[in-house]
Design a protein around this motif. Structure first.
Motif, PDB file in Angstrom:
ATOM      1  N   ASN A 233       0.855  -1.193   0.000  1.00 52.47           N
ATOM      2  CA  ASN A 233       0.000   0.000   0.000  1.00 52.47           C
ATOM      3  C   ASN A 233       0.893   1.246   0.000  1.00 52.47           C
ATOM      4  O   ASN A 233       2.124   1.122   0.041  1.00 52.47           O
ATOM      5  CB  ASN A 233      -0.978   0.027   1.180  1.00 52.47           C
ATOM      6  CG  ASN A 233      -0.275  -0.148   2.515  1.00 52.47           C
ATOM      7  OD1 ASN A 233       0.923   0.138   2.642  1.00 52.47           O
ATOM      8  ND2 ASN A 233      -0.997  -0.605   3.500  1.00 52.47           N
ATOM      9  N   ASN A 234       0.299   2.404  -0.042  1.00 53.92           N
ATOM     10  CA  ASN A 234       1.126   3.613  -0.135  1.00 53.92           C
ATOM     11  C   ASN A 234       1.907   3.874   1.145  1.00 53.92           C
ATOM     12  O   ASN A 234       3.007   4.405   1.119  1.00 53.92           O
ATOM     13  CB  ASN A 234       0.269   4.818  -0.514  1.00 53.92           C
ATOM     14  CG  ASN A 234       1.111   6.025  -0.854  1.00 53.92           C
ATOM     15  OD1 ASN A 234       2.217   5.880  -1.381  1.00 53.92           O
ATOM     16  ND2 ASN A 234       0.637   7.206  -0.534  1.00 53.92           N
TER      17      ASN A 234
ATOM     18  N   ILE B  84      -3.350  10.633   7.753  1.00 49.74           N
ATOM     19  CA  ILE B  84      -4.339  10.108   6.835  1.00 49.74           C
ATOM     20  C   ILE B  84      -5.019   8.894   7.447  1.00 49.74           C
ATOM     21  O   ILE B  84      -4.376   7.912   7.774  1.00 49.74           O
ATOM     22  CB  ILE B  84      -3.708   9.764   5.472  1.00 49.74           C
ATOM     23  CG1 ILE B  84      -3.435  11.060   4.719  1.00 49.74           C
ATOM     24  CG2 ILE B  84      -4.632   8.921   4.628  1.00 49.74           C
ATOM     25  CD1 ILE B  84      -2.071  11.178   4.212  1.00 49.74           C
TER      26      ILE B  84
ATOM     27  N   PHE C 204      -1.966   6.589   9.537  1.00 46.49           N
ATOM     28  CA  PHE C 204      -0.793   6.994   8.765  1.00 46.49           C
ATOM     29  C   PHE C 204      -0.481   8.444   9.094  1.00 46.49           C
ATOM     30  O   PHE C 204      -1.194   9.357   8.718  1.00 46.49           O
ATOM     31  CB  PHE C 204      -1.054   6.856   7.259  1.00 46.49           C
ATOM     32  CG  PHE C 204       0.113   7.306   6.399  1.00 46.49           C
ATOM     33  CD1 PHE C 204       1.060   6.393   5.946  1.00 46.49           C
ATOM     34  CD2 PHE C 204       0.274   8.639   6.048  1.00 46.49           C
ATOM     35  CE1 PHE C 204       2.130   6.798   5.166  1.00 46.49           C
ATOM     36  CE2 PHE C 204       1.350   9.054   5.269  1.00 46.49           C
ATOM     37  CZ  PHE C 204       2.273   8.136   4.832  1.00 46.49           C
TER      38      PHE C 204
ATOM     39  N   HIS D 193       1.515  15.472  -0.350  1.00 43.93           N
ATOM     40  CA  HIS D 193       0.279  16.088  -0.826  1.00 43.93           C
ATOM     41  C   HIS D 193      -0.704  16.194   0.333  1.00 43.93           C
ATOM     42  O   HIS D 193      -0.922  15.233   1.062  1.00 43.93           O
ATOM     43  CB  HIS D 193      -0.311  15.230  -1.940  1.00 43.93           C
ATOM     44  CG  HIS D 193      -1.441  15.887  -2.659  1.00 43.93           C
ATOM     45  ND1 HIS D 193      -1.385  17.184  -3.103  1.00 43.93           N
ATOM     46  CD2 HIS D 193      -2.650  15.423  -3.025  1.00 43.93           C
ATOM     47  CE1 HIS D 193      -2.524  17.491  -3.706  1.00 43.93           C
ATOM     48  NE2 HIS D 193      -3.305  16.438  -3.672  1.00 43.93           N
TER      49      HIS D 193
ATOM     50  N   SER E 296      -3.546  15.570   1.222  1.00 44.46           N
ATOM     51  CA  SER E 296      -4.663  14.819   0.627  1.00 44.46           C
ATOM     52  C   SER E 296      -6.023  15.200   1.174  1.00 44.46           C
ATOM     53  O   SER E 296      -6.919  15.574   0.431  1.00 44.46           O
ATOM     54  CB  SER E 296      -4.466  13.326   0.861  1.00 44.46           C
ATOM     55  OG  SER E 296      -3.318  12.882   0.221  1.00 44.46           O
TER      56      SER E 296
ATOM     57  N   ASP F 161       5.183  12.413  -1.958  1.00 44.86           N
ATOM     58  CA  ASP F 161       4.124  11.456  -1.622  1.00 44.86           C
ATOM     59  C   ASP F 161       2.813  12.072  -2.092  1.00 44.86           C
ATOM     60  O   ASP F 161       2.253  12.959  -1.469  1.00 44.86           O
ATOM     61  CB  ASP F 161       4.089  11.192  -0.111  1.00 44.86           C
ATOM     62  CG  ASP F 161       2.920  10.287   0.271  1.00 44.86           C
ATOM     63  OD1 ASP F 161       2.375   9.620  -0.623  1.00 44.86           O
ATOM     64  OD2 ASP F 161       2.550  10.264   1.458  1.00 44.86           O
ATOM     65  N   LEU F 162       2.349  11.547  -3.222  1.00 46.56           N
ATOM     66  CA  LEU F 162       1.224  12.173  -3.916  1.00 46.56           C
ATOM     67  C   LEU F 162      -0.133  11.695  -3.399  1.00 46.56           C
ATOM     68  O   LEU F 162      -1.163  12.299  -3.680  1.00 46.56           O
ATOM     69  CB  LEU F 162       1.372  11.862  -5.414  1.00 46.56           C
ATOM     70  CG  LEU F 162       0.655  12.707  -6.431  1.00 46.56           C
ATOM     71  CD1 LEU F 162       0.813  14.192  -6.143  1.00 46.56           C
ATOM     72  CD2 LEU F 162       1.181  12.400  -7.824  1.00 46.56           C
ATOM     73  N   GLY F 163      -0.139  10.598  -2.659  1.00 44.06           N
ATOM     74  CA  GLY F 163      -1.406  10.121  -2.088  1.00 44.06           C
ATOM     75  C   GLY F 163      -2.293   9.418  -3.086  1.00 44.06           C
ATOM     76  O   GLY F 163      -2.263   8.207  -3.208  1.00 44.06           O
TER      77      GLY F 163
ATOM     78  N   SER G 182      -1.193   5.746  -3.886  1.00 41.81           N
ATOM     79  CA  SER G 182      -2.043   4.575  -3.610  1.00 41.81           C
ATOM     80  C   SER G 182      -2.587   3.975  -4.901  1.00 41.81           C
ATOM     81  O   SER G 182      -2.808   4.685  -5.880  1.00 41.81           O
ATOM     82  CB  SER G 182      -3.241   4.971  -2.753  1.00 41.81           C
ATOM     83  OG  SER G 182      -2.854   5.286  -1.454  1.00 41.81           O
TER      84      SER G 182
ATOM     85  N   ASP H 275      -5.605   2.342  -4.788  1.00 41.39           N
ATOM     86  CA  ASP H 275      -7.065   2.240  -4.692  1.00 41.39           C
ATOM     87  C   ASP H 275      -7.773   3.566  -4.411  1.00 41.39           C
ATOM     88  O   ASP H 275      -8.939   3.586  -4.034  1.00 41.39           O
ATOM     89  CB  ASP H 275      -7.472   1.186  -3.646  1.00 41.39           C
ATOM     90  CG  ASP H 275      -6.767   1.373  -2.306  1.00 41.39           C
ATOM     91  OD1 ASP H 275      -5.958   2.317  -2.191  1.00 41.39           O
ATOM     92  OD2 ASP H 275      -7.023   0.581  -1.389  1.00 41.39           O
ATOM     93  N   LYS H 276      -7.066   4.668  -4.584  1.00 43.99           N
ATOM     94  CA  LYS H 276      -7.758   5.971  -4.482  1.00 43.99           C
ATOM     95  C   LYS H 276      -8.156   6.408  -5.897  1.00 43.99           C
ATOM     96  O   LYS H 276      -8.821   5.649  -6.586  1.00 43.99           O
ATOM     97  CB  LYS H 276      -6.859   6.977  -3.787  1.00 43.99           C
ATOM     98  CG  LYS H 276      -6.631   6.626  -2.307  1.00 43.99           C
ATOM     99  CD  LYS H 276      -5.827   7.709  -1.616  1.00 43.99           C
ATOM    100  CE  LYS H 276      -5.525   7.340  -0.170  1.00 43.99           C
ATOM    101  NZ  LYS H 276      -4.538   8.269   0.400  1.00 43.99           N
TER     102      LYS H 276
ATOM    103  N   GLY I 193      -2.674  -0.957  -3.062  1.00 44.27           N
ATOM    104  CA  GLY I 193      -1.275  -1.095  -3.453  1.00 44.27           C
ATOM    105  C   GLY I 193      -0.586   0.246  -3.292  1.00 44.27           C
ATOM    106  O   GLY I 193      -1.244   1.278  -3.134  1.00 44.27           O
TER     107      GLY I 193
HETATM  108  C1  LIG Z   1      -3.739   7.895   1.438  1.00 45.40           C
HETATM  109  C2  LIG Z   1      -2.405   8.430   1.620  1.00 45.40           C
HETATM  110  C3  LIG Z   1      -1.379   7.649   2.168  1.00 45.40           C
HETATM  111  C4  LIG Z   1      -1.636   6.227   2.626  1.00 45.40           C
HETATM  112  O1  LIG Z   1      -1.899   5.401   1.546  1.00 45.40           O
HETATM  113  P1  LIG Z   1      -2.506   3.920   1.761  1.00 45.40           P
HETATM  114  O2  LIG Z   1      -2.626   3.381   0.373  1.00 45.40           O
HETATM  115  O3  LIG Z   1      -3.789   4.092   2.475  1.00 45.40           O
HETATM  116  O4  LIG Z   1      -1.505   3.156   2.558  1.00 45.40           O
HETATM  117  C5  LIG Z   1      -0.145   8.201   2.308  1.00 45.40           C
HETATM  118  N1  LIG Z   1       0.110   9.470   1.930  1.00 45.40           N
HETATM  119  C6  LIG Z   1      -0.848  10.262   1.400  1.00 45.40           C
HETATM  120  C7  LIG Z   1      -0.504  11.673   1.025  1.00 45.40           C
HETATM  121  C8  LIG Z   1      -2.133   9.761   1.215  1.00 45.40           C
HETATM  122  O5  LIG Z   1      -3.089  10.539   0.699  1.00 45.40           O
END
Ligand SMILES: *Cc1c(COP(=O)(O)O)cnc(C)c1O
Length: 463
Positions: free
Chosen positions: A151-152, A179, A183, A225, A227, A257-259, A291, A293-294, A301
């Motif tokens: 995951n991210n 987040i 996180f 980012h 997010s 980290d673009l999210g 991510s 799945d966003k 992932g």
């Molecule tokens: C959502 C997000 C994460 C975490 O990602 P996951 O796929 O939920 O592990 C990390 N950094 C940013 C900026 C996010 O938006």
């Protein structure tokens, strides 16, 4: 012998119930383990009832209904589909992005057969798991190399651990985000072994703040980012272009980290806050994480794209093995990425994007269908289609309101809270929201094929 003792003596045994007609039927339909467990539990409940209130139905027929309900509960899967009537497309609690049939077909094909997961067919020897997606990710994003992990959060963790363990990472105070509760940038930084070097203030960070934090122990400049929130008003942050110049001058890698990981230019859709992966790549960032799945609309992932030399170092980090993705996810990812080869079609074919950017008329049409279905069957409620606003969710596009249409229900016999609860506990569960004294079913996230079941569910809830 008093009445209680008599009843206790007459209470059927596990064996008697098991040998009854119902018992035989249950054993041929359900797991024997659950049948036995349910029988024992219901006998125990009856025994307590006898002792406490001394009257209860102890005939096998009288107990059968309770036992069967209990068996069904034990046999049901815990993780199950439900109808998302919240209008929130990337709902983290409801599984974030859903996958199209075409994508699932690939998952099925790959997982019900042996595959070349780590086998190089050309050369007839061991191959690389990640090789299946690097080509597509390079093609779409323009990156030199790519890697996908669990995951991210894992992507950020792996990047920090590889590039900055025991060294300093510069981050603006305006970007120390949390987040979804678990996180948090400072926490993930600490557990990766990197040292957080915060600069600037919550609302303003200048280039000179970054510059004066640089020392011989600086390993990385990190941009995160924002997010799931926006700071507005008297604000300032440093552009990627300026950070790029700084990173080049001091030869320190720049990571973003673009999210969400949007692969499409959303400006034609009125979205200006979500730069695409391609755009950030072009600006010269060395590593981007996002991510799956966003806004990408794929499976869970964490994608890492960027400079070959840095990604290769990550691939060699033993941590990569601990956060690697499985073949089901990989198969889904490859199929999702294939949709992005044609950006025009991606919005149509990827459910998350499709739900977010469908035309309001299309949503209204579906809302009308749902409302007329409900009106036809349910007499005990006021039902109307109302316009409302939905959110993207999943920490994506927090400032955006997406105009939508919802079916508003005001039940007559029961309270709106009661209706919400009954729908939530129905089969399938329907997750809706309450606004004023109406229950809202937002048609944005309700698919056409769910309408019939939804109408049945509402009908069953209001009687
Ligand atoms: C959502 C997000 C994460 C975490 O990602 P996951 O796929 O939920 O592990 C990390 N950094 C940013 C900026 C996010 O938006």
């Amino acid at each position: 012998m008093n009445k209680k003792q008599k009843l206790l003596q007459e209470l059927p045994s596990v064996d008697e119930i098991l040998k009854s007609r119902d018992g035989t039927r249950w054993c041929s339909t359900y797991h024997r383990r659950f049948v036995l467990k349910a029988i024992r539990e219901i006998i125990e409940i009856r025994r307590k009832e006898i002792i406490e209130v001394s009257s209860t139905d102890i005939s096998i027929e009288g107990m059968a209904k309770d036992i069967e309900a209990r068996i069904q509960k034990l046999s049901a899967f815990s993780l199950q589909p439900l109808i998302n009537a919240t209008g929130i497309v990337i709902h983290t609690n409801l599984g974030r992005s859903i996958l199209s049939e075409k994508i699932l077909e690939n998952v099925k094909k790959v997982s019900e057969n042996y595959s070349n997961l780590e086998y190089n067919i050309e050369e007839g020897k061991r191959g690389k798991r990640y090789a299946h997606i690097t080509g597509l990710l390079r093609e779409i994003t323009g990156a030199e190399s790519a890697l996908i992990v669990n995951n991210n959060a894992a992507a950020v963790f792996l990047s920090l651990s590889t590039l900055a363990k025991g060294k300093e990472v510069i981050v603006s105070r305006g970007e120390l985000v949390e987040i979804g509760g678990s996180f948090r940038v400072p926490d993930i930084m600490a557990s990766s072994g990197a040292i957080l070097r915060e600069v600037g203030a919550t609302n303003k960070t200048h280039l000179r703040d970054y510059k004066s934090a640089i020392n011989e122990n600086t390993a990385l400049i990190l941009k995160v980012h924002q997010s799931n929130f926006r700071i507005t008003g008297f604000t300032e942050d440093v552009s990627i272009e300026e950070l790029k110049k700084l990173s080049e001058k001091y030869n320190i890698p720049l990571m973003y980290d673009l999210g969400s990981g949007c692969m499409i230019d959303l400006r034609p859709y009125g979205v200006y806050s979500e730069p695409s992966v391609q755009e950030i790549m072009k600006s010269g960032v060395d590593i981007i994480t996002f991510s799956g799945d966003k806004l990408l609309g794929g499976p869970q992932g964490g994608v890492i794209v960027g400079r070959k030399e840095l990604v290769e170092r990550m691939q060699k980090n033993p941590l990569t093995r601990a956060v690697r993705i499985d073949k089901l996810t990989l198969a889904a990812f490859e199929a999702v990425l294939m949709e992005y080869v044609d950006l025009e079609k991606a919005i149509e074919n990827i459910p998350t994007l499709n739900m977010l950017f469908q035309k309001p008329e299309t949503i209204k049409e579906r809302a009308n269908k749902i409302a007329s279905g409900i009106k036809r069957h349910v007499k005990n409620a006021e039902v109307e289609v109302v316009s409302d606003k939905s959110k993207a969710g999943g920490g994506s596009l927090p400032e955006m309101d997406f105009p939508t249409f919802a079916v508003a229900i005001k039940p007559k016999g029961i309270s709106v809270n009661e209706l919400e609860e009954r729908l939530r506990k129905g089969t399938p569960p329907v997750i809706a929201r309450i606004k004023d004294d109406s229950l809202l079913l937002d048609a944005r996230t309700i698919r056409s094929r769910e309408i019939e079941e939804l109408v049945k569910g509402v009908n069953a809830a209001i009687y």
